[in-house]
Design a protein around this motif. Structure first.
Motif, PDB file in Angstrom:
ATOM      1  N   GLU A 102     -31.152 -13.868 -24.555  1.00 36.26           N
ATOM      2  CA  GLU A 102     -31.974 -12.981 -23.730  1.00 36.26           C
ATOM      3  C   GLU A 102     -31.246 -11.648 -23.532  1.00 36.26           C
ATOM      4  N   PRO A 103     -31.977 -10.532 -23.384  1.00 38.65           N
ATOM      5  CA  PRO A 103     -31.322  -9.264 -23.040  1.00 38.65           C
ATOM      6  C   PRO A 103     -30.540  -9.400 -21.740  1.00 38.65           C
ATOM      7  N   LEU A 104     -29.393  -8.779 -21.666  1.00 34.27           N
ATOM      8  CA  LEU A 104     -28.519  -8.932 -20.507  1.00 34.27           C
ATOM      9  C   LEU A 104     -29.187  -8.500 -19.205  1.00 34.27           C
ATOM     10  N   VAL A 105     -29.852  -7.350 -19.207  1.00 35.99           N
ATOM     11  CA  VAL A 105     -30.476  -6.857 -17.979  1.00 35.99           C
ATOM     12  C   VAL A 105     -31.553  -7.821 -17.495  1.00 35.99           C
ATOM     13  N   SER A 106     -32.328  -8.347 -18.418  1.00 34.52           N
ATOM     14  CA  SER A 106     -33.386  -9.297 -18.069  1.00 34.52           C
ATOM     15  C   SER A 106     -32.799 -10.568 -17.474  1.00 34.52           C
ATOM     16  N   TYR A 107     -31.726 -11.067 -18.088  1.00 36.66           N
ATOM     17  CA  TYR A 107     -31.081 -12.281 -17.573  1.00 36.66           C
ATOM     18  C   TYR A 107     -30.539 -12.061 -16.166  1.00 36.66           C
ATOM     19  N   LEU A 108     -29.869 -10.937 -15.950  1.00 37.95           N
ATOM     20  CA  LEU A 108     -29.303 -10.643 -14.638  1.00 37.95           C
ATOM     21  C   LEU A 108     -30.402 -10.458 -13.597  1.00 37.95           C
ATOM     22  N   LEU A 112     -29.776 -12.723 -10.471  1.00 40.03           N
ATOM     23  CA  LEU A 112     -29.292 -12.042  -9.277  1.00 40.03           C
ATOM     24  C   LEU A 112     -30.393 -11.689  -8.281  1.00 40.03           C
ATOM     25  N   GLY A 113     -31.623 -11.552  -8.786  1.00 40.30           N
ATOM     26  CA  GLY A 113     -32.727 -11.182  -7.902  1.00 40.30           C
ATOM     27  C   GLY A 113     -32.823  -9.690  -7.675  1.00 40.30           C
ATOM     28  N   TYR A 114     -32.094  -8.912  -8.460  1.00 46.29           N
ATOM     29  CA  TYR A 114     -32.206  -7.461  -8.438  1.00 46.29           C
ATOM     30  C   TYR A 114     -31.825  -6.936  -9.814  1.00 46.29           C
ATOM     31  N   THR A 115     -32.124  -5.682 -10.082  1.00 52.63           N
ATOM     32  CA  THR A 115     -31.848  -5.084 -11.385  1.00 52.63           C
ATOM     33  C   THR A 115     -30.516  -4.333 -11.343  1.00 52.63           C
ATOM     34  N   GLU A 116     -29.649  -4.625 -12.290  1.00 53.42           N
ATOM     35  CA  GLU A 116     -28.366  -3.931 -12.366  1.00 53.42           C
ATOM     36  C   GLU A 116     -28.613  -2.552 -12.974  1.00 53.42           C
ATOM     37  N   VAL A 117     -28.781  -1.553 -12.108  1.00 53.66           N
ATOM     38  CA  VAL A 117     -29.210  -0.230 -12.562  1.00 53.66           C
ATOM     39  C   VAL A 117     -28.159   0.475 -13.427  1.00 53.66           C
ATOM     40  N   LYS A 118     -26.907   0.077 -13.309  1.00 50.09           N
ATOM     41  CA  LYS A 118     -25.865   0.695 -14.133  1.00 50.09           C
ATOM     42  C   LYS A 118     -26.026   0.344 -15.612  1.00 50.09           C
ATOM     43  N   LEU A 119     -26.789  -0.702 -15.895  1.00 48.50           N
ATOM     44  CA  LEU A 119     -26.999  -1.127 -17.276  1.00 48.50           C
ATOM     45  C   LEU A 119     -28.327  -0.633 -17.843  1.00 48.50           C
ATOM     46  N   LEU A 120     -29.082   0.097 -17.046  1.00 53.13           N
ATOM     47  CA  LEU A 120     -30.396   0.541 -17.501  1.00 53.13           C
ATOM     48  C   LEU A 120     -30.280   1.633 -18.554  1.00 53.13           C
ATOM     49  N   HIS A 121     -31.199   1.584 -19.507  1.00 51.15           N
ATOM     50  CA  HIS A 121     -31.333   2.656 -20.485  1.00 51.15           C
ATOM     51  C   HIS A 121     -32.819   2.858 -20.730  1.00 51.15           C
ATOM     52  N   SER A 122     -33.171   3.889 -21.440  1.00 49.62           N
ATOM     53  CA  SER A 122     -34.576   4.267 -21.581  1.00 49.62           C
ATOM     54  C   SER A 122     -35.441   3.144 -22.135  1.00 49.62           C
ATOM     55  N   GLY A 123     -34.881   2.316 -23.027  1.00 50.48           N
ATOM     56  CA  GLY A 123     -35.663   1.241 -23.635  1.00 50.48           C
ATOM     57  C   GLY A 123     -36.236   0.262 -22.630  1.00 50.48           C
ATOM     58  N   TYR A 124     -35.561   0.104 -21.477  1.00 49.33           N
ATOM     59  CA  TYR A 124     -36.027  -0.817 -20.435  1.00 49.33           C
ATOM     60  C   TYR A 124     -37.400  -0.404 -19.915  1.00 49.33           C
ATOM     61  N   ILE A 302     -36.407  -1.311  -8.382  1.00 42.77           N
ATOM     62  CA  ILE A 302     -36.688  -1.447  -9.813  1.00 42.77           C
ATOM     63  C   ILE A 302     -37.091  -2.877 -10.137  1.00 42.77           C
ATOM     64  N   TYR A 303     -36.399  -3.834  -9.535  1.00 38.76           N
ATOM     65  CA  TYR A 303     -36.752  -5.249  -9.745  1.00 38.76           C
ATOM     66  C   TYR A 303     -38.195  -5.497  -9.292  1.00 38.76           C
ATOM     67  N   TYR A 304     -38.560  -4.951  -8.136  1.00 41.60           N
ATOM     68  CA  TYR A 304     -39.914  -5.159  -7.612  1.00 41.60           C
ATOM     69  C   TYR A 304     -40.964  -4.611  -8.567  1.00 41.60           C
ATOM     70  N   ILE A 305     -40.739  -3.407  -9.076  1.00 45.39           N
ATOM     71  CA  ILE A 305     -41.722  -2.795  -9.982  1.00 45.39           C
ATOM     72  C   ILE A 305     -41.868  -3.626 -11.257  1.00 45.39           C
ATOM     73  N   LYS A 306     -40.755  -4.114 -11.782  1.00 44.49           N
ATOM     74  CA  LYS A 306     -40.791  -4.879 -13.042  1.00 44.49           C
ATOM     75  C   LYS A 306     -41.429  -6.255 -12.841  1.00 44.49           C
ATOM     76  N   HIS A 307     -41.140  -6.888 -11.718  1.00 44.83           N
ATOM     77  CA  HIS A 307     -41.556  -8.282 -11.525  1.00 44.83           C
ATOM     78  C   HIS A 307     -42.645  -8.439 -10.461  1.00 44.83           C
ATOM     79  N   HIS A 308     -43.385  -7.365 -10.192  1.00 48.51           N
ATOM     80  CA  HIS A 308     -44.401  -7.434  -9.154  1.00 48.51           C
ATOM     81  C   HIS A 308     -45.411  -8.545  -9.388  1.00 48.51           C
TER      82      HIS A 308
END
Length: 330
Positions: A102-108, A112-124, A302-308
């Motif tokens: 799985e992509p790392l950001v998606s797994y985290l 974790l229940g939140y998005t690790e914003v330091k790992l975000l890039h445009s593709g997300y 960011i987590y809320y918007i993605k997983h609403h």
């Protein structure tokens, strides 16, 4: 405690380890509780990954292409498009042989229940279908229906409280009962948020300031209505006007956004949705008024918007009741 172990093989390329499939396929639940995960990323990003995940409560092993067993293994990838053809094929083979890949950001996100914003890039953000709140008309209509229904019910229930609050504000200090302030809403459009006034009329005579805990500018009545969130009730009008939702990222002022987006990745993406009277960040993270606090709240936004989902909105509303009763968060 050393959370990072770098066992990358000397050549930095996949070896001949992928031979035997696993006997049991790992479940999602099991994948999210593993004590060790394996991350594969471009070599130039290794040190950054190590620094970001060093405080996580599980061990992370980076670029171990000598791995030769896949029983209950979780394999995450980061910026896989920058890996070599052989390295990408290694990940494909690991998937074929039963590893959880799985992509790392998606797994985290899920762990974790939140998005690790330091790992975000445009593709997300470039897969809009992954954001149902943005791409699905039915989801948007459902959310609007919930907003209007909740706003009308809340208005009826809270009317006596609003009358008493208005009288208390008027008796304690001179000035208007309601306070209007420009905030940034959906699509970066400004609107006037409406609240019960909780500060003196000269609260910002020296310019815009962060609201802080135990703020000296807050009146006695204001202290109570802020703690119980009664000051937010007039935002029912913002909801009925279509400027806000019951649940969403809290609206912020442009003067602060302009500063925060300089240090917080993709900070304005929170404006892809309507701001909320309450939100996942408000019920998940304690009151704070620093850039670091803003970063943490951005992780939840960011987590809320993605997983609403409607279920997530209900969970946030239930947690909001708890916050109001016990006076935690903001």
């Amino acid at each position: 405690m050393d959370f990072m172990v770098d066992r990358k093989i000397e050549s930095g390329e996949p070896g001949e380890a992928l031979q035997k499939p696993v006997t049991r396929i790992i479940s999602k639940g099991s994948a999210l509780t593993q004590k060790v995960i394996y991350v594969y990323c471009p070599s130039e990003r290794e040190s950054e990954i190590k620094q970001i995940v060093e405080s996580y409560p599980f061990e992370t092993i980076v670029n171990d292409y000598a791995l030769n067993t896949y029983e209950k293994k979780v394999i995450c990838h980061f910026e896989s498009a920058s890996l070599t053809k052989e390295q990408r094929q290694y990940l494909v083979k690991a998937t074929e042989l039963g590893a959880w890949v799985e992509p790392l950001v998606s797994y985290l996100d899920h762990r974790l229940g939140y998005t690790e914003v330091k790992l975000l890039h445009s593709g997300y953000f470039l897969h809009q279908k992954a954001f149902s709140i943005l791409s699905t008309k039915r989801t948007q209509l459902s959310k609007r229906f919930v907003d209007i229904t909740a706003a009308v019910c809340l208005a009826i229930i809270s009317l006596p409280v609003c009358i008493v609050t208005a009288l208390a504000i008027k008796l304690e200090s001179k000035g208007p009962i309601l306070y209007r302030q420009k905030r940034v809403g959906q699509y970066n459009e400004e609107f006037e948020v409406i609240k019960f006034r909780s500060m003196g009329t000269d609260a910002e005579k020296s310019g815009a300031q962060w609201a802080i805990q135990n703020d000296s500018r807050v009146t006695k009545v204001g202290k109570f209505i802020r703690k119980t969130r009664i000051d937010e009730l007039p935002q029912i009008l913002n909801i009925l006007k279509g400027e806000m939702s019951i649940v969403g990222p809290r609206p912020e002022r442009e003067v602060f956004i302009s500063e925060l987006e300089k240090t917080i990745p993709y900070y304005r993406f929170r404006h892809a949705v309507k701001p909320g009277v309450t939100g996942l960040a408000q019920v998940s993270y304690p009151y704070g008024a620093s850039v670091e606090d803003a970063v943490w709240k951005h992780k939840y936004d960011i987590y809320y918007i993605k997983h609403h989902s409607t279920l997530l909105d209900i969970k946030v509303l239930l947690k909001t009741v708890k916050v109001v009763l016990f006076g935690a968060g903001r």
